[in-house]
Design a protein around this motif. Structure first.
Motif, short mmCIF file in Angstrom:
data_model
loop_
_atom_site.label_atom_id
_atom_site.label_comp_id
_atom_site.label_asym_id
_atom_site.label_seq_id
_atom_site.Cartn_x
_atom_site.Cartn_y
_atom_site.Cartn_z
N SER A 230 26.70 36.76 57.00
CA SER A 230 25.48 37.55 56.90
C SER A 230 25.52 38.44 55.66
N GLY A 231 26.68 39.05 55.41
CA GLY A 231 26.83 39.88 54.22
C GLY A 231 26.71 39.09 52.94
N VAL A 292 21.58 49.92 57.34
CA VAL A 292 21.06 51.29 57.22
C VAL A 292 20.63 51.57 55.80
N LYS A 293 21.45 51.16 54.83
CA LYS A 293 21.17 51.47 53.42
C LYS A 293 19.99 50.66 52.88
N PHE A 294 19.92 49.39 53.31
CA PHE A 294 18.86 48.50 52.83
C PHE A 294 18.23 47.79 54.03
N PRO A 295 17.49 48.50 54.84
CA PRO A 295 16.99 47.95 56.12
C PRO A 295 16.02 46.77 55.96
N ASN A 296 15.44 46.63 54.80
CA ASN A 296 14.48 45.52 54.60
C ASN A 296 15.16 44.21 54.21
N LYS A 297 16.46 44.26 53.96
CA LYS A 297 17.20 43.07 53.57
C LYS A 297 17.85 42.46 54.81
N GLU A 298 17.33 41.35 55.27
CA GLU A 298 17.84 40.74 56.50
C GLU A 298 18.97 39.75 56.20
N GLY A 299 19.93 39.72 57.11
CA GLY A 299 21.01 38.76 57.02
C GLY A 299 20.91 37.72 58.13
N ILE A 300 21.92 36.87 58.23
CA ILE A 300 21.91 35.82 59.24
C ILE A 300 21.91 36.39 60.65
N SER A 301 22.63 37.49 60.84
CA SER A 301 22.78 38.06 62.18
C SER A 301 21.47 38.58 62.74
N GLY A 302 20.58 39.06 61.86
CA GLY A 302 19.32 39.64 62.32
C GLY A 302 19.47 41.02 62.92
N ARG A 303 20.67 41.59 62.89
CA ARG A 303 20.90 42.91 63.49
C ARG A 303 20.30 44.01 62.61
#
Length: 331
Positions: A230-231, A292-303
């Motif tokens: 995700s990262g 938290v720092k970049f809440p609009n950037k989604e990763g694979i986890s979707g968390r």
């Protein structure tokens, strides 16, 4: 320590996102917190980053985390009694399956030196049953452990994992480990056992490799976990599943260049650069940080949030490292 050339040719051009530089900034800040706190022995706060002050993150180097240091101090390099190879592997795997210091201490307080003997599994089962009945946590929340019910048939998760340990030692695990010639072979051996998936097999291989039973290069092989994937997705734009490990190799082999490019003061671990396992972990932790720092950037986890808050543990750690690493005496 092996000489490492920090260059890794990427056969495919990966498009870096705007968050790629943030990964390196996160790594430098997280390591600086460790140095401020544990090397320079300064009092909190150790950073002006509000996210790193509020939430819990692992260290830049996996070996510096409290659980890894406990593994080194109390289980692998414990000099209280001479430990056979079979007992050492048993101790490492028993601890890592639950990955919780309080569980290990409860077992040790009940049965004494933890080693293989007739009836040891029954004795451990009794301790775990007592913890279970007292509503005490047996497992760490760091890893997701499959219940193993389908494989071994017990309704209590810990009974299935004790059954797993029995199976491994009845299967001459220690002899098989001695025949492994690479970290990947050790990983594949562990992966062959029920309930041990790819991520856990790699973590266990690294833990065993902290001991003197094996001496594999941590720059040889890596298995990306779900959080790391995700990262990575947040830092690179055109990623396919098959490329995750190559990305980790790329950042590990180019770390010195990237820290220099961004004018970041990263202090290596007594001369030891970040290894593949460390860069893998940092991608996982960066995934958390970026929620938290970049809440609009989604990763694979979707968390969307970070679960654990940082609570300072006042118990000091006397940091030790595998002697075979041959680290410098000073930072």
């Amino acid at each position: 320590m092996r000489n490492q050339s920090f260059y890794f040719y990427m056969p495919i051009k990966f498009l870096q996102s705007k968050l790629y530089d943030e990964y390196w900034k996160f790594a430098a800040k997280r390591q600086d917190i460790f140095v401020q706190r544990n090397v320079l022995c300064k009092n909190a706060p150790w950073t002006n980053d509000s996210i790193l002050l509020k939430y819990k993150f692992t260290n830049a180097y996996r070996v510096n985390d409290r659980v890894s240091q406990f593994l080194l101090h109390d289980i692998i390099y414990n000099n209280e009694w001479k430990c056979s190879e079979e007992n050492l592997i048993f101790r490492i795997l028993l601890f890592k399956i639950f990955n919780k210091i309080s569980t290990w201490n409860a077992i040790k307080n009940a049965i004494g030196d933890i080693r293989l003997y007739k009836g040891v599994f029954t004795d451990i089962e009794n301790v775990l049953n007592q913890l279970y009945n007292d509503n005490k946590k047996i497992y760490s929340g760091a890893y997701i452990m499959p219940s193993g019910c389908r494989n071994f048939g017990y309704h209590k998760k810990f009974l299935n994992h004790l059954a797993l340990l029995k199976l491994m030692f009845h299967d001459n695990l220690v002899i098989k480990i001695s025949k492994c010639k690479t970290l990947k072979e050790l990983y594949e051996l562990l992966l062959s056992y029920p309930t041990i998936g790819e991520f856990l097999a790699f973590q266990y291989a690294i833990d065993i490799n902290y001991s003197d039973l094996t001496d594999f290069d941590e720059m040889e092989f890596v298995v990306p976990g779900p959080g790391a994937k995700s990262g990575i997705q947040k830092c690179f734009c055109n990623i396919e599943k098959k490329n995750f490990a190559d990305i980790i190799k790329y950042v590990a082999y180019n770390q010195e260049k990237e820290f220099k490019r961004l004018d970041l003061n990263f202090v290596p671990l007594r001369g030891r650069p970040l290894q593949l396992i460390d860069c893998q972990n940092l991608f996982c932790e960066f995934d958390k940080y970026s929620r938290v720092k970049f809440p609009n950037k989604e990763g694979i986890s979707g968390r969307k949030r970070i679960k654990q808050l940082f609570i300072e543990n006042k118990n000091k750690i006397e940091f030790i490292y595998p002697p075979k690493w041959n680290l410098r005496d000073s930072w």
